[in-house]
Enzyme design. Structure first.
Site, PDB file in Angstrom:
ATOM      1  N   HIS A 127       0.843  -1.197   0.000  1.00 14.26           N
ATOM      2  CA  HIS A 127       0.000   0.000   0.000  1.00 14.26           C
ATOM      3  C   HIS A 127       0.878   1.246   0.000  1.00 14.26           C
ATOM      4  O   HIS A 127       0.432   2.325   0.290  1.00 14.26           O
ATOM      5  CB  HIS A 127      -0.891  -0.008   1.244  1.00 14.26           C
ATOM      6  CG  HIS A 127      -0.090  -0.338   2.425  1.00 14.26           C
ATOM      7  ND1 HIS A 127       0.386  -1.611   2.647  1.00 14.26           N
ATOM      8  CD2 HIS A 127       0.421   0.428   3.403  1.00 14.26           C
ATOM      9  CE1 HIS A 127       1.128  -1.594   3.748  1.00 14.26           C
ATOM     10  NE2 HIS A 127       1.169  -0.386   4.196  1.00 14.26           N
ATOM     11  N   CYS A 128       2.168   1.083  -0.305  1.00 15.76           N
ATOM     12  CA  CYS A 128       3.057   2.252  -0.297  1.00 15.76           C
ATOM     13  C   CYS A 128       3.660   2.483  -1.667  1.00 15.76           C
ATOM     14  O   CYS A 128       3.396   3.463  -2.338  1.00 15.76           O
ATOM     15  CB  CYS A 128       4.190   2.049   0.708  1.00 15.76           C
ATOM     16  SG  CYS A 128       3.613   1.585   2.300  1.00 15.76           S
TER      17      CYS A 128
END
Ligand code: SAJ
Length: 445
Positions: free
Chosen positions: A277-278
């Protein structure tokens, strides 16, 4: 003369007599809350998810980096408590915001979680409060969104005098044991110099190295540059794979050999695509901000294009391998090894394995999977369960597709058992010291 707010705050920090709060108790917020509590502060974690609050009260961790036995002493001696009630902020001296910053379906930043946290804090903002935003976001968020909201809701308070506002990007690498919240250097920017001084003093009581920078925008951009650097270099590694496919060479061998250069090269490896999610998300925050300023961040756009297309590349590789054996993809049984976005984690967010799975299903393949970290998952209404009998499925599958190289697997065994292997992680490739050793043996007279 009455002590200034800063003097009072600094002495409270030095005497570890500060009420600290962390909003957002995920893989960033919970370790930060634990670090503050272990440093002796009274910490109140705030999360809208009542399940998380309940688990913390039972000293049951849901974050892989925090074992239960680190929670137990903190919860039992009331150094760490959790709640969903933002009213506790009335008695908090410091609050760190560690909420998600995903993308909207349009690809634009979704700062709604930051807005909710900001709104909640604004209602309880009082003299002597330090507010630190940690969530990864585009340059300008702290001064263009948070600060105006505070000034509007608490107009009587002056930033840098009555309250202090900073940005300090999180640098958690989930599953990592060597670099922790306490020993990973932490960049910190303040809206004003007194803000920076207060934020730095607070974080230095918990984190070994705090790196001050001249503004919150510098701190915000620093984080995005870190992760854009990774996304672009992973994109290059994936393009090296495409190049090697054209040249009939092994990309991992080439990159591992390049990695033997002791300077001027940093190894990144090809894979199934970009998950987490980065890394897939953060560069989009930067390119979005730049588009509002009429600039196109070409490296980010190109890396995104290459990384996003990797699942399709690997589906074609499966198709070609089956075709070489006179088999159609439609109706073939494909066994996927690993669905998490990277090894040794259970996180499925943005996992390229799921994109590959859906592409294969769309072409009529029958999919089963095994992942020791992901016993089951639901994808667009379809429930999937990790197979029990790995051995049997390895032998019966028309093709075994390795998508996540968890350390638990015995890769030589899997390669021996499978009738056909497509390996997105080159699980048998030589590490560069083996290549170095090979090169030494070959070059010795
Ligand atoms: N990947 C490759 N090739 C590589 C490295 C990674 O294909 O050479 C893939 C991984 O499989 C994964 C994705 O890229 O799908 C992201 O991998 P990652 O190792 O960057 O993992 P994250 O996103 O969990 O953690 C990163 C942190 N990673 C490292 O420092 C190694 C760091 O960049 C950030 O602190 C963190 O994201 C964050 O929260 O920003």
């Amino acid at each position: 003369m009455e002590d200034s707010i800063q003097t009072v705050l600094l002495s409270k920090i030095q005497s570890v007599d500060l009420q600290v709060s962390v909003i957002g108790l995920g893989y960033v917020g919970l370790p930060l809350a634990v670090a503050f509590a272990e440093a002796g502060f009274y910490v109140t974690g705030i999360d809208i998810d009542a399940k998380k609050v309940g688990l913390i009260h039972q000293s049951t961790s849901y974050v892989e980096d925090i074992p239960n036995d680190r929670l137990t002493p903190l919860v039992s001696n009331q150094r760490l408590r959790a709640t969903s009630d933002f009213d506790v902020l009335d008695s908090c001296d410091a609050v760190s915001i560690c909420v998600p910053t995903p993308l909207r379906k349009t690809g634009a930043p979704d700062v709604s979680y930051i807005l909710s946290a900001t709104d909640a804090i604004a209602k309880h903002l009082h003299p002597g409060m330090i507010v630190v935003l940690e969530s990864t976001t585009y340059p300008g968020t702290t001064t263009e969104i948070i600060l105006p909201h505070f000034q509007q809701e608490a107009s009587g308070l002056e930033v840098g005098k009555d309250f202090f506002l900073c940005f300090s990007p999180e640098r958690v690498d989930p599953g990592r044991q060597d670099w922790t919240t306490q020993n990973t250097p932490k960049v910190m920017g303040g809206v004003t110099s007194p803000c920076l001084e207060m934020g730095k003093a607070l974080y230095e009581s918990v984190i070994e190295t705090v790196v001050p920078v001249s503004s919150t925008e510098v701190a915000e951009l620093t984080k995005l540059v870190e992760n854009t650097f990774r996304a672009v270099n992973i994109g290059l590694a994936n393009e090296v794979l495409l190049i090697c496919h054209k040249l009939g060479l092994n990309a991992w061998e080439v990159i591992e050999a390049a990695g033997t250069k002791p300077f001027g090269f940093m190894k990144f490896l090809p894979g199934p695509g970009l998950g987490g999610h980065c890394i897939p998300i953060d560069p989009q925050y930067l390119s979005w901000k730049l588009r509002t300023l009429g600039y196109t961040a070409r490296f980010i756009e190109l890396a995104t294009e290459i990384n996003t297309d990797m699942p399709r590349y690997w589906v074609h590789r499966v198709q070609d391998h089956l075709n070489d054996q006179g088999k159609a993809l439609r109706g073939s049984h494909i066994m996927m090894i690993g669905v998490a976005y990277k090894k040794n984690v259970s996180d499925l967010r943005e996992s390229p394995a799921l994109d590959i799975l859906q592409l294969l299903q769309k072409k009529g393949a029958n999919i089963s999977y095994h992942d020791p970290h992901v016993p089951s998952f639901e994808l667009d209404g379809m429930e999937m369960v990790s197979v029990e009998d790995l051995d049997g499925t390895l032998e019966s599958a028309d093709c075994v597709l390795i998508t996540t190289d968890h350390d638990e697997y015995d890769w030589p065994y899997i390669h021996a058992k499978a009738r056909m292997i497509v390996d997105t992680r080159a699980t048998l490739h030589q590490e560069h010291d083996e290549i170095l050793q090979y090169a030494k043996e070959r070059s010795s007279p």
